[in-house]
Design a protein around this motif. Sequence first.
Motif, mmCIF file in Angstrom:
data_model
loop_
_atom_site.group_PDB
_atom_site.id
_atom_site.type_symbol
_atom_site.label_atom_id
_atom_site.label_comp_id
_atom_site.label_asym_id
_atom_site.label_seq_id
_atom_site.Cartn_x
_atom_site.Cartn_y
_atom_site.Cartn_z
ATOM 1 N N VAL A 48 0.836 -1.198 0.000
ATOM 2 C CA VAL A 48 0.000 0.000 0.000
ATOM 3 C C VAL A 48 0.874 1.252 0.000
ATOM 4 C CG1 VAL A 48 -1.944 -1.149 1.126
ATOM 5 C CG2 VAL A 48 -0.184 -0.020 2.530
ATOM 6 N N ARG A 49 0.207 2.405 -0.157
ATOM 7 C CA ARG A 49 0.934 3.672 -0.293
ATOM 8 C C ARG A 49 0.086 4.802 0.280
ATOM 9 N NH1 ARG A 49 2.902 5.862 -6.250
ATOM 10 N NH2 ARG A 49 4.153 7.651 -5.583
ATOM 11 N N ASN A 50 0.723 5.851 0.718
ATOM 12 C CA ASN A 50 0.018 7.013 1.228
ATOM 13 C C ASN A 50 -0.993 7.509 0.187
ATOM 14 O OD1 ASN A 50 -0.406 10.017 1.505
ATOM 15 N ND2 ASN A 50 0.716 9.637 3.395
ATOM 16 N N PRO A 51 -2.274 7.664 0.562
ATOM 17 C CA PRO A 51 -3.280 8.079 -0.425
ATOM 18 C C PRO A 51 -2.988 9.422 -1.096
ATOM 19 C CG PRO A 51 -4.361 7.171 1.517
ATOM 20 C CD PRO A 51 -2.901 7.291 1.859
ATOM 21 N N TYR A 52 -2.359 10.345 -0.383
ATOM 22 C CA TYR A 52 -2.019 11.637 -0.994
ATOM 23 C C TYR A 52 -1.019 11.458 -2.134
ATOM 24 C CZ TYR A 52 -4.218 14.300 2.853
ATOM 25 O OH TYR A 52 -5.103 14.850 3.746
ATOM 26 N N THR A 53 0.059 10.735 -1.879
ATOM 27 C CA THR A 53 1.069 10.580 -2.930
ATOM 28 C C THR A 53 0.590 9.632 -4.030
ATOM 29 O OG1 THR A 53 2.195 8.821 -1.687
ATOM 30 C CG2 THR A 53 2.986 11.061 -1.359
ATOM 31 N N ARG A 54 -0.282 8.696 -3.677
ATOM 32 C CA ARG A 54 -0.785 7.763 -4.697
ATOM 33 C C ARG A 54 -1.665 8.479 -5.710
ATOM 34 N NH1 ARG A 54 -5.452 4.134 -4.773
ATOM 35 N NH2 ARG A 54 -5.069 2.506 -6.322
ATOM 36 N N ILE A 55 -2.584 9.331 -5.252
ATOM 37 C CA ILE A 55 -3.458 10.038 -6.199
ATOM 38 C C ILE A 55 -2.660 11.057 -7.006
ATOM 39 C CG2 ILE A 55 -4.215 11.795 -4.524
ATOM 40 C CD1 ILE A 55 -6.581 10.257 -7.090
ATOM 41 N N LEU A 56 -1.649 11.658 -6.400
ATOM 42 C CA LEU A 56 -0.782 12.570 -7.159
ATOM 43 C C LEU A 56 -0.032 11.809 -8.246
ATOM 44 C CD1 LEU A 56 0.898 15.050 -4.641
ATOM 45 C CD2 LEU A 56 -0.354 15.652 -6.722
ATOM 46 N N SER A 57 0.489 10.644 -7.899
ATOM 47 C CA SER A 57 1.205 9.831 -8.876
ATOM 48 C C SER A 57 0.279 9.423 -10.014
ATOM 49 C CB SER A 57 1.795 8.587 -8.193
ATOM 50 O OG SER A 57 2.406 7.741 -9.134
ATOM 51 N N SER A 58 -0.962 9.084 -9.685
ATOM 52 C CA SER A 58 -1.928 8.725 -10.724
ATOM 53 C C SER A 58 -2.163 9.893 -11.670
ATOM 54 C CB SER A 58 -3.259 8.307 -10.089
ATOM 55 O OG SER A 58 -3.110 7.133 -9.337
ATOM 56 N N PHE A 59 -2.261 11.090 -11.114
ATOM 57 C CA PHE A 59 -2.493 12.272 -11.950
ATOM 58 C C PHE A 59 -1.328 12.514 -12.900
ATOM 59 C CE2 PHE A 59 -1.743 16.879 -12.505
ATOM 60 C CZ PHE A 59 -2.861 17.196 -13.274
ATOM 61 N N PHE A 60 -0.113 12.499 -12.370
ATOM 62 C CA PHE A 60 1.040 12.835 -13.217
ATOM 63 C C PHE A 60 1.332 11.734 -14.231
ATOM 64 C CE2 PHE A 60 1.755 16.071 -10.000
ATOM 65 C CZ PHE A 60 2.136 17.140 -10.798
ATOM 66 N N ASN A 77 -12.948 -13.076 -0.841
ATOM 67 C CA ASN A 77 -13.089 -14.321 -1.603
ATOM 68 C C ASN A 77 -12.321 -15.488 -0.996
ATOM 69 O OD1 ASN A 77 -14.844 -13.496 -3.858
ATOM 70 N ND2 ASN A 77 -13.207 -12.043 -4.245
ATOM 71 N N GLY A 78 -11.872 -15.314 0.236
ATOM 72 C CA GLY A 78 -11.314 -16.466 0.952
ATOM 73 C C GLY A 78 -9.822 -16.453 1.166
ATOM 74 N N GLY A 79 -9.139 -15.367 0.776
ATOM 75 C CA GLY A 79 -7.703 -15.290 1.001
ATOM 76 C C GLY A 79 -7.376 -14.670 2.347
ATOM 77 N N ARG A 80 -6.142 -14.833 2.763
ATOM 78 C CA ARG A 80 -5.688 -14.216 4.013
ATOM 79 C C ARG A 80 -4.250 -13.733 3.839
ATOM 80 N NH1 ARG A 80 -7.545 -13.603 9.006
ATOM 81 N NH2 ARG A 80 -6.030 -13.190 10.655
ATOM 82 N N TYR A 81 -4.020 -12.476 4.256
ATOM 83 C CA TYR A 81 -2.692 -11.877 4.126
ATOM 84 C C TYR A 81 -1.807 -12.227 5.318
ATOM 85 C CZ TYR A 81 -4.710 -8.859 0.501
ATOM 86 O OH TYR A 81 -5.323 -8.388 -0.631
ATOM 87 N N ASP A 82 -0.530 -12.390 5.015
ATOM 88 C CA ASP A 82 0.480 -12.564 6.066
ATOM 89 C C ASP A 82 1.252 -11.282 6.322
ATOM 90 O OD1 ASP A 82 0.353 -15.582 6.548
ATOM 91 O OD2 ASP A 82 0.608 -15.486 4.376
ATOM 92 N N HIS A 83 1.229 -10.371 5.349
ATOM 93 C CA HIS A 83 2.007 -9.143 5.511
ATOM 94 C C HIS A 83 1.487 -8.071 4.566
ATOM 95 C CE1 HIS A 83 5.359 -6.770 6.871
ATOM 96 N NE2 HIS A 83 5.866 -6.631 5.667
ATOM 97 N N VAL A 84 1.600 -6.808 5.006
ATOM 98 C CA VAL A 84 1.312 -5.660 4.157
ATOM 99 C C VAL A 84 2.576 -4.815 4.085
ATOM 100 C CG1 VAL A 84 -0.047 -3.560 3.849
ATOM 101 C CG2 VAL A 84 -1.156 -5.639 4.714
ATOM 102 N N VAL A 85 3.091 -4.625 2.879
ATOM 103 C CA VAL A 85 4.302 -3.842 2.650
ATOM 104 C C VAL A 85 3.899 -2.377 2.459
ATOM 105 C CG1 VAL A 85 6.252 -3.460 1.074
ATOM 106 C CG2 VAL A 85 5.471 -5.790 1.566
ATOM 107 N N PHE A 86 4.632 -1.467 3.078
ATOM 108 C CA PHE A 86 4.460 -0.042 2.815
ATOM 109 C C PHE A 86 5.408 0.352 1.690
ATOM 110 C CE2 PHE A 86 3.453 0.083 7.518
ATOM 111 C CZ PHE A 86 2.114 0.398 7.371
#
Length: 272
Positions: free
Chosen positions: A78-90, A170-179
């Motif tokens: 995942v990523r900070n929503p502010y920088t993610r939407i900016l990246s999408s725009f550019f 849908n039945g999955g399970r995460y072991d880790h979330v990377v920043f």
Amino acid sequence: MGFPGTWMTESESTVYRVVPKCACSSIGQILFYSDHGRFFDGDIHDSTTGLHKWAQDASQPLIEANAKGHKSYAFTCVRNPYTRILSSFFDKIAGIQRNGKRYRGNMVPKLCAQYGVDVGSPDDDFQFDQVASFRRFLLFARDTIKYRRPMDPDIHWSAMSGHVGTFVANGGRYDHVVFTEKFNDGMQVVLDNIETPVPVDLSKVPRFNESEGHGPKRLHPVEDFFDDLSMHLIWEIYHRDFKLFQYDFENPGNKMPKAEVDLDEIHAKLSD
């Protein structure tokens, strides 16, 4: 519904739920390398062999059996929503895509006509008011997500919780979330918990940013793009992302997460 946006190494060492604009090119290349000892020649999103993807029909039963049985270590990024939407725009709005055209055909001209967005062009070296145009794009992004008008939301700016949640629902399970902001640390956790056919030294992995160099450079710090109204819109769109993934809504200039994610909370809240 299955497991859209899910990739898995051919060795089934790990399963990864892709979230657009969250280091997915780098992660895909690392997974490819961990099986084959080489990086994919080109954009990893274009690969059709060497990595199982839900979009490839032959991969679907293998991914589904693995994810539902939790046979392999599973993660997302995942990523900070502010920088993610900016990246999408550019990248997607102001930038020119790898094929030399604008993203999604007539979408950018429609944005310019209906929302007053100006993105310049390569001919004028992308000279435009970045802050004003981004804020107008933000209105468009909100309308697509909240009202599904003038089009359905695009995967590059729809909420991360929506992407991450399909795997859980849908039945999955995460072991880790990377920043994304702590990428090497997070990916090292993944690599430490799996056995790969080929060892991976993260310090030697090149940076894969397939969107770089196709459009204008951001000229201002992140916080300059977000006034009070923009922050209101961001909260309206991404409030679940800020809460679930521990990002700082109050300070757009702070891209770092405030704490580790609570995996139990993620599975509880995204299982619907």
